[in-house]
Design a protein around this motif. Structure first.
Motif, PDB file in Angstrom:
ATOM      1  N   THR A   1      17.230   8.615   8.283  1.00 23.94           N
ATOM      2  CA  THR A   1      17.154   8.705   9.744  1.00 23.94           C
ATOM      3  C   THR A   1      16.870  10.129  10.188  1.00 23.94           C
ATOM      4  O   THR A   1      16.385  10.341  11.290  1.00 23.94           O
ATOM      5  N   SER A   2      17.183  11.104   9.318  1.00 24.38           N
ATOM      6  CA  SER A   2      16.914  12.514   9.626  1.00 24.38           C
ATOM      7  C   SER A   2      17.050  13.327   8.348  1.00 24.38           C
ATOM      8  O   SER A   2      17.309  12.780   7.271  1.00 24.38           O
ATOM      9  N   ARG A   3      16.889  14.623   8.481  1.00 27.36           N
ATOM     10  CA  ARG A   3      17.112  15.561   7.377  1.00 27.36           C
ATOM     11  C   ARG A   3      17.975  16.693   7.926  1.00 27.36           C
ATOM     12  O   ARG A   3      17.900  17.018   9.101  1.00 27.36           O
ATOM     13  N   ARG A   4      18.778  17.278   7.061  1.00 27.60           N
ATOM     14  CA  ARG A   4      19.708  18.316   7.493  1.00 27.60           C
ATOM     15  C   ARG A   4      19.882  19.326   6.364  1.00 27.60           C
ATOM     16  O   ARG A   4      19.879  18.949   5.193  1.00 27.60           O
TER      17      ARG A   4
END
Length: 86
Positions: free
Chosen positions: A24-27
């Motif tokens: 859903t995202s990258r962090r």
């Protein structure tokens, strides 16, 4: 003093229907060996049988699970994450 109580009842029925394995995202996450760009997954969407190589982050309504580098995770049919050091 500690007390334990057991109440008889029906065993809960566990089910899990995942719908995808795309992050859903990258962090950016800090691990022992430094910072790494890390994919973030919605744990509720992970289907049974899916496998992942660390690093990864799994976010759920009740918890966040971090899969370190050099670890693997698989999703059991009931949605349980099984993590092992590679």
């Amino acid at each position: 003093l500690r007390a334990t109580a057991t109440v008889p009842g029906d065993e809960p029925e566990l089910s899990h229907e995942g719908s995808g394995v795309d992050p859903t995202s990258r962090r950016e996450v800090v691990f022992e060996d430094g910072r790494r760009e890390t994919p973030v997954y919605d744990r509720r969407r992970l289907p049974g049988g899916a496998t992942f190589e660390g690093p990864a982050v799994f976010e759920g309504g009740e918890s966040t699970v971090v899969l370190p580098p050099r670890w693997t995770a698989s999703v059991a049919e009931d949605g349980t994450l099984v993590m092992e050091e590679a």
